[in-house]
Scaffold this motif. Structure first.
Motif, PDB file in Angstrom:
ATOM      1  N   ALA A  68      32.753  62.920  75.795  1.00  0.00           N
ATOM      2  CA  ALA A  68      33.482  64.018  75.170  1.00  0.00           C
ATOM      3  C   ALA A  68      34.206  64.875  76.198  1.00  0.00           C
ATOM      4  O   ALA A  68      35.382  65.195  76.042  1.00  0.00           O
ATOM      5  CB  ALA A  68      32.519  64.885  74.355  1.00  0.00           C
ATOM      6  N   ARG A  69      33.516  65.236  77.273  1.00  0.00           N
ATOM      7  CA  ARG A  69      34.055  66.210  78.223  1.00  0.00           C
ATOM      8  C   ARG A  69      35.070  65.611  79.192  1.00  0.00           C
ATOM      9  O   ARG A  69      35.962  66.310  79.670  1.00  0.00           O
ATOM     10  CB  ARG A  69      32.913  66.857  79.005  1.00  0.00           C
ATOM     11  CG  ARG A  69      31.974  67.693  78.143  1.00  0.00           C
ATOM     12  CD  ARG A  69      30.843  68.262  78.972  1.00  0.00           C
ATOM     13  NE  ARG A  69      29.964  69.082  78.175  1.00  0.00           N
ATOM     14  CZ  ARG A  69      30.133  70.386  77.963  1.00  0.00           C
ATOM     15  NH1 ARG A  69      31.192  71.005  78.478  1.00  0.00           N
ATOM     16  NH2 ARG A  69      29.282  71.073  77.240  1.00  0.00           N
ATOM     17  N   VAL A  70      34.910  64.322  79.523  1.00  0.00           N
ATOM     18  CA  VAL A  70      35.814  63.694  80.491  1.00  0.00           C
ATOM     19  C   VAL A  70      36.878  62.845  79.793  1.00  0.00           C
ATOM     20  O   VAL A  70      38.068  62.939  80.091  1.00  0.00           O
ATOM     21  CB  VAL A  70      35.027  62.823  81.492  1.00  0.00           C
ATOM     22  CG1 VAL A  70      35.985  62.145  82.475  1.00  0.00           C
ATOM     23  CG2 VAL A  70      34.017  63.673  82.243  1.00  0.00           C
ATOM     24  N   TYR A  71      36.447  62.024  78.828  1.00  0.00           N
ATOM     25  CA  TYR A  71      37.369  61.087  78.194  1.00  0.00           C
ATOM     26  C   TYR A  71      37.919  61.598  76.866  1.00  0.00           C
ATOM     27  O   TYR A  71      38.762  60.950  76.245  1.00  0.00           O
ATOM     28  CB  TYR A  71      36.690  59.731  78.003  1.00  0.00           C
ATOM     29  CG  TYR A  71      36.156  59.184  79.293  1.00  0.00           C
ATOM     30  CD1 TYR A  71      37.014  58.735  80.293  1.00  0.00           C
ATOM     31  CD2 TYR A  71      34.780  59.152  79.539  1.00  0.00           C
ATOM     32  CE1 TYR A  71      36.520  58.263  81.493  1.00  0.00           C
ATOM     33  CE2 TYR A  71      34.281  58.688  80.733  1.00  0.00           C
ATOM     34  CZ  TYR A  71      35.160  58.239  81.716  1.00  0.00           C
ATOM     35  OH  TYR A  71      34.668  57.779  82.916  1.00  0.00           O
ATOM     36  N   LEU A 209      25.128  50.631  75.886  1.00  0.00           N
ATOM     37  CA  LEU A 209      26.227  51.117  75.059  1.00  0.00           C
ATOM     38  C   LEU A 209      27.352  51.735  75.885  1.00  0.00           C
ATOM     39  O   LEU A 209      28.498  51.797  75.439  1.00  0.00           O
ATOM     40  CB  LEU A 209      25.728  52.183  74.070  1.00  0.00           C
ATOM     41  CG  LEU A 209      24.855  51.725  72.901  1.00  0.00           C
ATOM     42  CD1 LEU A 209      24.276  52.934  72.181  1.00  0.00           C
ATOM     43  CD2 LEU A 209      25.645  50.856  71.923  1.00  0.00           C
ATOM     44  N   PHE A 210      27.040  52.183  77.078  1.00  0.00           N
ATOM     45  CA  PHE A 210      28.004  52.974  77.864  1.00  0.00           C
ATOM     46  C   PHE A 210      29.284  52.189  78.139  1.00  0.00           C
ATOM     47  O   PHE A 210      29.252  50.999  78.442  1.00  0.00           O
ATOM     48  CB  PHE A 210      27.381  53.399  79.188  1.00  0.00           C
ATOM     49  CG  PHE A 210      28.333  54.202  80.033  1.00  0.00           C
ATOM     50  CD1 PHE A 210      28.640  55.515  79.709  1.00  0.00           C
ATOM     51  CD2 PHE A 210      28.947  53.628  81.134  1.00  0.00           C
ATOM     52  CE1 PHE A 210      29.537  56.246  80.472  1.00  0.00           C
ATOM     53  CE2 PHE A 210      29.848  54.359  81.899  1.00  0.00           C
ATOM     54  CZ  PHE A 210      30.139  55.678  81.568  1.00  0.00           C
ATOM     55  N   TYR A 211      30.393  52.886  78.033  1.00  0.00           N
ATOM     56  CA  TYR A 211      31.701  52.291  78.317  1.00  0.00           C
ATOM     57  C   TYR A 211      32.644  53.374  78.783  1.00  0.00           C
ATOM     58  O   TYR A 211      32.412  54.582  78.571  1.00  0.00           O
ATOM     59  CB  TYR A 211      32.273  51.614  77.065  1.00  0.00           C
ATOM     60  CG  TYR A 211      32.655  52.592  75.980  1.00  0.00           C
ATOM     61  CD1 TYR A 211      33.958  53.092  75.876  1.00  0.00           C
ATOM     62  CD2 TYR A 211      31.704  53.048  75.060  1.00  0.00           C
ATOM     63  CE1 TYR A 211      34.302  54.008  74.889  1.00  0.00           C
ATOM     64  CE2 TYR A 211      32.039  53.963  74.076  1.00  0.00           C
ATOM     65  CZ  TYR A 211      33.340  54.441  73.994  1.00  0.00           C
ATOM     66  OH  TYR A 211      33.679  55.359  73.033  1.00  0.00           O
ATOM     67  N   GLN A 212      33.718  52.966  79.419  1.00  0.00           N
ATOM     68  CA  GLN A 212      34.817  53.854  79.764  1.00  0.00           C
ATOM     69  C   GLN A 212      36.102  53.178  79.312  1.00  0.00           C
ATOM     70  O   GLN A 212      36.368  52.037  79.694  1.00  0.00           O
ATOM     71  CB  GLN A 212      34.868  54.121  81.274  1.00  0.00           C
ATOM     72  CG  GLN A 212      33.690  54.927  81.791  1.00  0.00           C
ATOM     73  CD  GLN A 212      33.775  55.191  83.277  1.00  0.00           C
ATOM     74  OE1 GLN A 212      34.640  54.663  83.959  1.00  0.00           O
ATOM     75  NE2 GLN A 212      32.864  56.001  83.788  1.00  0.00           N
ATOM     76  N   ALA A 213      36.861  53.863  78.499  1.00  0.00           N
ATOM     77  CA  ALA A 213      38.078  53.256  77.943  1.00  0.00           C
ATOM     78  C   ALA A 213      39.042  54.332  77.488  1.00  0.00           C
ATOM     79  O   ALA A 213      38.636  55.437  77.125  1.00  0.00           O
ATOM     80  CB  ALA A 213      37.730  52.332  76.779  1.00  0.00           C
ATOM     81  N   ASN A 214      40.297  53.989  77.508  1.00  0.00           N
ATOM     82  CA  ASN A 214      41.345  54.827  76.942  1.00  0.00           C
ATOM     83  C   ASN A 214      42.040  54.043  75.834  1.00  0.00           C
ATOM     84  O   ASN A 214      42.270  52.837  75.974  1.00  0.00           O
ATOM     85  CB  ASN A 214      42.368  55.223  78.011  1.00  0.00           C
ATOM     86  CG  ASN A 214      41.789  56.226  78.998  1.00  0.00           C
ATOM     87  OD1 ASN A 214      41.192  57.225  78.599  1.00  0.00           O
ATOM     88  ND2 ASN A 214      41.939  55.956  80.277  1.00  0.00           N
ATOM     89  N   GLU A 215      42.352  54.716  74.742  1.00  0.00           N
ATOM     90  CA  GLU A 215      43.021  54.074  73.622  1.00  0.00           C
ATOM     91  C   GLU A 215      44.522  54.278  73.745  1.00  0.00           C
ATOM     92  O   GLU A 215      45.009  55.410  73.784  1.00  0.00           O
ATOM     93  CB  GLU A 215      42.516  54.638  72.292  1.00  0.00           C
ATOM     94  CG  GLU A 215      43.026  53.877  71.081  1.00  0.00           C
ATOM     95  CD  GLU A 215      42.404  54.379  69.791  1.00  0.00           C
ATOM     96  OE1 GLU A 215      42.677  53.786  68.732  1.00  0.00           O
ATOM     97  OE2 GLU A 215      41.647  55.372  69.842  1.00  0.00           O
TER      98      GLU A 215
END
Length: 306
Positions: A68-71, A209-215
């Motif tokens: 929430a805070r970063v992505y 579950l952790f992931y990092q992604a941009n839509e």
């Protein structure tokens, strides 16, 4: 006021399905997502934060808070155990876990009064986990339980079965040798005893579950892919991901306590199964009769990040 413009229905009269329906007169709200770098002087557009200050803030966030805070990913129900669970990311269309590419582990969480929960998780050579099947019902007999477990499990290359320790509780004080585990063993289903390390199981699920992604234009671009997915046919597992919560303190002293670290002891049967899958995950085993060349852990076109 025109009565035709008002439609009021008491919530208790609505079925769960009706409660999920959108009120035709409800105001529609749009949501815009933006990551913290959008507000960076160096990397954003008209940003006001220095990059070094952003890095300092990020270093203090938990992995869960970063979504929430970063992505800038929307999160609801702050009391959820798995707030990082994202249906757009983690829920995928079913595919057939080929024996050459996937091994499957099975977990059983039986109950005397609540429905029994059985989960099947497929694992590929890359270590990715896929919740591929489930049973959640109150069986009329041990024989019915064994029949349905065998029928569902016959589709997969099962390499390990574990059950909650309660399966080894004697059925009566007179016959200490008769347990659910022993009766299932007599019916051709051998289970080993699963772990009770609940806290560690929760952390392992969080990590998977952790992931990092941009839509971008409706397509997710990953910098880190999740290691756990759920077939959209596993409705109970998905329901628990979206409803299992931490206990909340109540009463006069609630505001004097830190937030509870203990999850509710309900709505967690599939989550317990899943945690145990990750706690005692076996090393990938190549199926007999298949060459290692075919074993690349590949997924079909429904692969969520291809």
């Amino acid at each position: 006021m025109n009565d035709d413009l008002i439609r009021i229905v008491p919530a208790e009269e609505l079925s769960p399905q009706k409660k999920e329906e959108v009120n035709p007169y409800q105001r529609k709200i749009g949501v815009v997502e933006a990551d913290i770098e959008s507000n960076c002087i160096e990397h954003g557009v008209r940003g006001i934060l220095e990059h070094r200050h952003i890095e300092a803030m990020i270093s203090e966030y938990t992995e869960e808070d970063k979504q929430a805070r970063v992505y800038g990913k929307f999160q609801h129900l702050t009391g959820l155990v798995f707030k990082i669970f994202n249906p757009k990311i983690h829920i995928i269309k079913p595919f057939l876990p080929r024996p050459s590419d996937f091994m499957v582990i099975e977990r059983l969480d039986p109950h005397p009064r609540n429905p029994d929960a059985v989960m099947w998780v497929a694992i590929d050579v890359k270590g990715r986990k896929f919740v591929v099947d489930e049973l959640f019902e109150k069986f009329s007999s041990v024989e019915e339980m064994a029949f349905k477990i065998k029928k569902t499990g016959s589709q997969y290359r099962i390499v390990q079965r574990q059950a909650d320790p309660s399966a080894w509780t004697p059925a009566s004080s007179e016959r200490s040798d008769v347990t659910l585990a022993s009766r299932l063993n007599d019916l051709g289903l051998h289970y080993n005893m699963a772990s009770k390390q609940r806290t560690m199981g929760i952390q392992l699920i969080q990590d998977a579950l952790f992931y990092q992604a941009n839509e971008v234009n409706g397509v997710y671009q990953y910098t880190q892919e999740p290691m756990l997915y759920v077939f959209d046919t596993c409705v109970r597992t998905i329901w628990e991901f979206e409803h299992w919560q931490y206990n909340e303190y109540s009463g006069k002293g609630a505001d004097k306590k830190d937030v509870s670290e203990k999850p509710q002891d309900k709505d967690d049967h599939m989550m317990e199964n899943l945690g145990r899958c990750l706690l005692d995950e076996p090393s990938f085993k190549i199926a007999e009769g298949y060459s290692t060349q075919s074993n690349q852990g590949s997924m079909p076109a429904s692969d969520p990040y291809k």
